[in-house]
Design a protein around this motif. Structure first.
Motif, PDB file in Angstrom:
ATOM      1  N   LYS A 114      50.094 -10.604 -26.461  1.00  0.00           N
ATOM      2  CA  LYS A 114      49.546  -9.711 -25.445  1.00  0.00           C
ATOM      3  C   LYS A 114      48.950  -8.453 -26.073  1.00  0.00           C
ATOM      4  O   LYS A 114      47.907  -7.962 -25.631  1.00  0.00           O
ATOM      5  N   THR A 118      45.122  -7.278 -25.687  1.00  0.00           N
ATOM      6  CA  THR A 118      44.808  -5.940 -25.177  1.00  0.00           C
ATOM      7  C   THR A 118      43.857  -5.221 -26.115  1.00  0.00           C
ATOM      8  O   THR A 118      42.853  -4.639 -25.687  1.00  0.00           O
ATOM      9  N   ALA A 146      43.020 -13.582 -17.140  1.00  0.00           N
ATOM     10  CA  ALA A 146      43.982 -12.502 -16.889  1.00  0.00           C
ATOM     11  C   ALA A 146      43.518 -11.181 -17.488  1.00  0.00           C
ATOM     12  O   ALA A 146      43.951 -10.108 -17.038  1.00  0.00           O
ATOM     13  N   ARG A 147      42.642 -11.241 -18.477  1.00  0.00           N
ATOM     14  CA  ARG A 147      42.118 -10.012 -19.070  1.00  0.00           C
ATOM     15  C   ARG A 147      40.850  -9.536 -18.376  1.00  0.00           C
ATOM     16  O   ARG A 147      40.379  -8.434 -18.626  1.00  0.00           O
ATOM     17  N   SER A 150      43.907  -8.808 -13.464  1.00  0.00           N
ATOM     18  CA  SER A 150      45.264  -9.286 -13.207  1.00  0.00           C
ATOM     19  C   SER A 150      46.122  -8.126 -12.714  1.00  0.00           C
ATOM     20  O   SER A 150      46.477  -7.236 -13.491  1.00  0.00           O
ATOM     21  N   LYS A 152      49.181  -8.329 -11.864  1.00  0.00           N
ATOM     22  CA  LYS A 152      50.481  -8.469 -12.520  1.00  0.00           C
ATOM     23  C   LYS A 152      50.471  -7.830 -13.897  1.00  0.00           C
ATOM     24  O   LYS A 152      51.384  -7.080 -14.262  1.00  0.00           O
ATOM     25  N   LEU A 153      49.442  -8.098 -14.667  1.00  0.00           N
ATOM     26  CA  LEU A 153      49.340  -7.541 -16.012  1.00  0.00           C
ATOM     27  C   LEU A 153      49.215  -6.024 -15.966  1.00  0.00           C
ATOM     28  O   LEU A 153      49.829  -5.307 -16.770  1.00  0.00           O
ATOM     29  N   GLN A 156      52.543  -4.534 -15.413  1.00  0.00           N
ATOM     30  CA  GLN A 156      53.407  -4.629 -16.597  1.00  0.00           C
ATOM     31  C   GLN A 156      53.124  -3.543 -17.618  1.00  0.00           C
ATOM     32  O   GLN A 156      53.986  -3.209 -18.422  1.00  0.00           O
ATOM     33  N   THR A 163      42.795  -4.564 -18.690  1.00  0.00           N
ATOM     34  CA  THR A 163      41.874  -5.563 -18.151  1.00  0.00           C
ATOM     35  C   THR A 163      40.470  -4.967 -18.057  1.00  0.00           C
ATOM     36  O   THR A 163      40.294  -3.751 -18.003  1.00  0.00           O
ATOM     37  N   THR A 179      42.830  -9.726  -8.966  1.00  0.00           N
ATOM     38  CA  THR A 179      43.311 -10.772  -9.861  1.00  0.00           C
ATOM     39  C   THR A 179      42.309 -11.918  -9.891  1.00  0.00           C
ATOM     40  O   THR A 179      41.771 -12.305  -8.850  1.00  0.00           O
TER      41      THR A 179
END
Length: 226
Positions: A114, A118, A146-147, A150, A152-153, A156, A163, A179
């Motif tokens: 991750k 990033t 997801a990048r 997202s 959710k990301l 986190q 993103t 998302t």
């Protein structure tokens, strides 16, 4: 040494003030084709790569999604899946892929993976909004879903920009999904900028539609399973 210098330069670009923008006219965002494992596309994914080049993104695309007469200033990729999916398009233009590689390694922990994703996403975004070679031009960016976006990301990693939705200021426009759904492979995000403003002026989603020899490709609606 060249790679190290490039990364340092991009890191410095990411810290540059907003007043020093060099903004593309348009960014076309999409994800890679369907995959069978962390390293390979599936047969359908390989077919989608060909379809993207022949119908939407290639030099002689039948229904080009690029502005009329435009040639992409860059074809940006990140993982093996995106590199493989972009290859037919790159070959059609005779262009290299600008790869911000985040290639999976067996020894990597999930946290390391991750962190690498990033870093690469932040480097690509810094180049898009600061590098003069893209100023006023069209850039095609094929990335991991997801990048791109997202919720959710983003939860986190509070306080960070992880993103493209954050990094490219897409969230400042109405209608931009929070998302990118896991099973959605058949959409483009078209983002337009104006002048040197790093905040986009318009956003639209375009669904891939195929007939003829590519009619068997999944063409599910946004957020629906294939």
């Amino acid at each position: 040494m060249k790679t190290t210098c490039r990364l340092i330069a991009l890191a410095l670009l990411s810290l540059a003030p907003l007043a020093a923008q060099a903004v593309p006219a348009e960014i076309i965002l999409l994800r890679h084709g369907e995959k069978i494992n962390p390293f390979q596309l599936s047969r359908i994914g390989e077919e989608r790569a060909q379809a993207l080049a022949q119908v939407y993104l290639g030099k002689h695309a039948s229904h080009s999604i690029l502005p009329k007469g435009a040639q992409p200033a860059a074809l940006m990729t990140v993982t093996l899946h995106t590199i493989e999916t972009m290859t037919p398009t790159a070959l059609s233009w005779g262009l290299p892929e600008t790869a911000y590689t985040a290639v999976p390694e067996y020894f990597q922990s999930e946290a390391q993976k991750k962190a690498q994703e990033t870093q690469r996403t932040q480097e690509a975004a810094a180049a898009l909004l600061h590098d003069p070679q893209y100023d006023g031009k069209v850039v095609v960016v094929m990335w991991e879903h997801a990048r791109i976006a997202s919720a959710k990301l983003e939860r986190q990693f509070p306080g960070q920009q992880v993103t493209f939705r954050q990094l490219l200021h897409l969230g400042k426009l109405p209608g931009v999904p929070k998302t990118w759904p896991k099973h959605t492979f058949d959409y483009f995000w078209i983002v337009k900028y104006q002048g040197n403003n790093p905040v986009p002026v318009s956003f639209r989603m375009v669904k891939q539609s195929y007939t003829g020899k590519f009619a068997n490709l999944p063409q599910n609606d946004w957020g629906q399973p294939e």
